[in-house]
Design an enzyme around this catalytic site. Structure first.
Site, mmCIF file in Angstrom:
data_model
loop_
_atom_site.group_PDB
_atom_site.id
_atom_site.type_symbol
_atom_site.label_atom_id
_atom_site.label_comp_id
_atom_site.label_asym_id
_atom_site.label_seq_id
_atom_site.Cartn_x
_atom_site.Cartn_y
_atom_site.Cartn_z
ATOM 1 N N GLU A 188 120.988 22.711 65.360
ATOM 2 C CA GLU A 188 121.289 22.746 63.923
ATOM 3 C C GLU A 188 121.799 21.409 63.384
ATOM 4 O OE1 GLU A 188 123.789 26.054 62.891
ATOM 5 O OE2 GLU A 188 122.099 27.440 62.978
ATOM 6 N N GLU A 234 117.596 31.933 66.004
ATOM 7 C CA GLU A 234 118.902 32.597 66.029
ATOM 8 C C GLU A 234 118.992 33.580 64.874
ATOM 9 O OE1 GLU A 234 122.400 30.181 65.777
ATOM 10 O OE2 GLU A 234 121.646 28.728 67.205
HETATM 11 C C1 GAL Z 1 124.710 28.904 64.320
HETATM 12 C C2 GAL Z 1 124.882 28.023 65.551
HETATM 13 C C3 GAL Z 1 125.277 28.833 66.764
HETATM 14 C C4 GAL Z 1 126.388 29.791 66.408
HETATM 15 C C5 GAL Z 1 125.917 30.675 65.284
HETATM 16 C C6 GAL Z 1 126.916 31.726 64.878
HETATM 17 O O1 GAL Z 1 124.856 28.184 63.155
HETATM 18 O O2 GAL Z 1 123.696 27.337 65.838
HETATM 19 O O3 GAL Z 1 125.682 27.953 67.787
HETATM 20 O O4 GAL Z 1 127.502 29.061 66.024
HETATM 21 O O5 GAL Z 1 125.662 29.871 64.162
HETATM 22 O O6 GAL Z 1 126.450 32.464 63.783
#
Ligand code: GAL
Length: 692
Positions: free
Chosen positions: A155, A311
């Site tokens: 990210e 994710e």
């Molecule tokens: C994303 C990040 C992850 C984790 C996740 C939690 O932004 O890439 O590592 O922090 O959020 O929602």
């Protein structure tokens, strides 16, 4: 049908899994992890995202043993690995040896170690250390049979998007030299005759740190461009190492949906595949509309190629003030939505819930309660769903219309000292997108340099910054029979953010057949009535209106209250064999009543006619013409969707004749026979792809 190979990673079928942070656990736990992964149908795990300190505990000390064992273990269980380059959180020893690599805010505050992403994008030390780690990982694991995908960093731009330290200042000056060539050219482009801001040499220029008053807008615009490029340069450094050492293994970095700070059109040119992190808020009953919009962007970035949901949260996140879980069924429905819009895999943050650290209350595929939990049941259930949908891998979804998105214009639009601070790109785009979504019309996003001609309808909710080349391309699109709809405060400035002289919308005046005399922002909380000439329906404009004089355009709607009463609010101009529609006001939730007109004129209709409210329908297509109709019920009542084509619901394996009944939060994925293409559904090769 059997599962197709997944073009993204050469893993068969659709991808399922998540971030796995095994360094947070004793190795005995790993054995249970892989066993449960196999039970849930997990076939891809992302490993090593935050492992730098474990992999390289000191400058010349490496510890790969644990990762060797881990990769062998997952491979032994038939699970593939998306291996991270681990560069998103530099270790303490590196920071203490080189505190100058920490980022500095516009106010001069140096941000401390103790979180993550604590680096200056222009730091040569950080860049070299990141490249060294990437090379060490690539050399060690390039031939490991578990390796399916490289995951660069994590990210970019999440916590740190810009840095104002001396190294960043020097890098900014280098970037400016490359862009402008001479300081005279920079002075012209930045309009430094204003407020005595003239520079005698590049050495006199600093980043736009906190200043007494408004900062030069072109300096700010160039700064935004530079910051996106500076992070991209970091990414490209790692990508070059991977391409050299581990060729043939695809590379991605996880994007953050429609993120203002990074020009993803430019970034995606350097990705082998696009992946996205998406966290729609379960507390927002319309969250799925915004999610659909982001997924459409992700699909469009590589011209319609399948992408990866890298994710999402299995249930609640931990970073909102109040974090609602996903009620039963919502996780499955929202996961299917990403597939419906072209994703070839559904991954999560994270596999096993952490017990320590800032994210210990974040949901996981395997929650704290373990396999007795509701969350685990949903994990296993969706894994089974994905296996039933394996044949979708590699099929594509294609929008029926296109929306123009230009980061340069977005950045320039939201600079300070404009007629109204309410004119912000997401606020202008979202009502347009929602109106199309509610009508069941699907869209792709296109960049201003994209080929628009595969579409009959092109929508530009805002085009504040517009160069003449884009204006010419839009004009050619309409001349050749396309239909263009453009929102207010458009055609204002050139690429240096200098106003186009002679009246707005600048170079688009002849195309739209209108000239804007003056901007008339509407105060917060107030509204101006707008009446459609045909039918007399009354709409509500908020935040923005414009005094428009027509120069050949016909009036479609006019103001019905306020100072501008009687003047045109919406116009249409026939040009060549197409038409150009101009909306001089912000119609918010009512914009769909206007968009209905060009939709009808362009012959763009819903994917499925007469959809019940709250049902989303999209179609993916295989190369052989087989169609996959996704029907997703976001509503809280059961409903019946009538289908014009028989097929088989892959989720249940049952044949579908005239229609399907969807439970609340229910879904169907219907395989239908090849259908002849209609004029509104263009060919599978897409403009952005041709561009790339
Ligand atoms: C994303 C990040 C992850 C984790 C996740 C939690 O932004 O890439 O590592 O922090 O959020 O929602």
């Amino acid at each position: 049908m059997t599962a197709r190979m997944n073009a993204l990673t050469r893993v068969s079928g659709l991808l399922y899994g998540g971030d796995w942070n095994p360094e947070q656990w004793p190795e005995e736990v790993w054995a249970e992890d892989v066993k449960l992964m196999a039970e849930a149908g997990v076939n891809l795990v992302t490993v090593g995202v935050f492992s730098w300190a474990r992999l390289q505990p000191a400058a010349d000390v490496w510890d790969f043993g644990w990762l060797d064992r881990l990769l062998d273990l997952v491979h032994g269980h038939g699970i593939a690995v998306d291996l991270a380059t681990a560069t998103a959180s530099p270790p303490a020893w590196l920071v203490r040896a080189h505190p100058e690599l920490l980022p500095v805010t516009a106010d001069g505050v140096r941000l401390e170690f103790g979180s993550r992403q604590h680096y200056c994008p222009s730091s040569a030390v950080y860049r070299a250390a990141a490249a060294r780690l990437t090379r060490a990982l690539a050399e060690r694991y390039r031939d490991h049979p578990a390796l399916a995908l490289w995951h660069i960093h994590n990210e970019y731009g999440d916590h740190v998007q810009e840095c104002f330290c001396p190294a960043s200042a020097a890098d900014f000056r280098r970037w400016l030299r490359e862009r402008h060539g001479t300081v005279e050219e920079l002075n012209r482009s930045w309009g430094t005759a204003f407020w005595s801001q003239r520079y005698g040499s590049f050495d006199e220029i600093e980043p736009p740190r906190t200043a007494p008053g408004p900062v030069n807008p072109t300096q700010l615009l160039d700064w935004r461009r530079f910051c996106s490029d500076a992070l991209l340069a970091l990414h490209r450094t790692e990508k070059a190492v991977l391409d050299e050492v581990s060729p043939g293994v695809p590379v991605t970095t996880n994007f953050m949906s429609m993120l203002k700070s990074l020009d993803y059109w430019e970034w995606s040119r350097h990705e082998d595949l696009v992946s996205d992190d998406a966290y729609p808020d379960p507390a927002d009953p319309r969250a799925h509309v915004n999610a659909a919009m982001n997924y459409d962007l992700m699909r469009s970035l590589k011209g319609g190629k399948p992408w990866l949901l890298m994710e999402q949260a299995p249930s609640a996140v931990s970073w909102r003030p109040v974090n609602l879980p996903k009620r039963p069924g919502l996780y499955r429905l929202w996961s299917l939505q990403a597939l419906a819009r072209g994703a070839d895999g559904i991954l999560h943050f994270q596999w096993r819930a952490s017990v320590a650290g800032a994210e210990k209350f974040h949901s996981a595929m395997l929650p704290h309660r373990g396999t007795a939990s509701r969350g685990w049941r949903e994990t296993v259930r969706f894994g089974a769903d994905l296996r039933r949908l394996g044949e979708l891998a590699g099929t594509r979804m294609r929008g029926q219309a296109a929306v123009l998105l230009d980061w340069d214009s977005w950045w320039a639009l939201e600079l300070d000292d404009h007629p109204s601070a309410r004119m912000r790109w997401p606020d202008l785009l979202r009502p347009w997108y929602a109106a199309l979504h509610d009508r069941g019309v699907t869209v792709d996003f296109v960049p201003p340099t994209g080929a628009f001609d595969g579409y009959r309808l092109l929508l530009a909710p805002n085009l504040y910054l517009l160069d003449t080349a884009t204006a010419d391309r839009l004009t050619a699109f309409v001349t050749a029979g396309g239909h263009l709809v453009c929102g207010p405060f458009s055609g204002i400035s050139d690429r240096h953010d200098h106003i186009h002289p002679g009246g707005h919308p600048g170079p688009l005046r002849p195309l739209f057949g209108v000239v804007v005399d003056e901007h008339w922002p509407i105060p917060d909380g107030a509204a101006t009535a707008v009446r459609l000439d045909q039918g007399g329906a009354e709409l509500r404009a908020e935040h923005w209106s414009e005094w428009i004089d027509t120069e050949g355009a016909e009036t479609v709607a006019r103001y019905a209250s306020g100072e501008l009463a009687g003047l045109p609010a919406v116009t249409r101009h026939r040009h060549g064999t197409g038409s150009a529609w101009y909306l001089g006001c912000h119609l918010g939730a009512d914009v769909g009543r206007v968009l209905d007109l060009p939709l009808a004129e362009a012959g763009v209709a819903a994917e499925v006619a007469d959809l019940p409210t709250g049902v989303e329908a999209t179609r993916r297509r295989a190369e052989d013409g087989t169609g996959y109709l996704f029907l997703l019920n976001h509503g809280s009542a059961a409903c019946r969707v009538t289908l014009g084509e028989p097929g088989t619901d892959l989720l249940t394996g049952t044949d579908v004749a005239e229609g399907v009944t969807l439970a609340p939060l229910g879904a169907a994925v219907v395989r239908v026979r090849p259908v002849p293409r209609t004029s509104a559904s263009p060919s599978p090769s897409t403009p952005a792809e041709e561009r790339a």
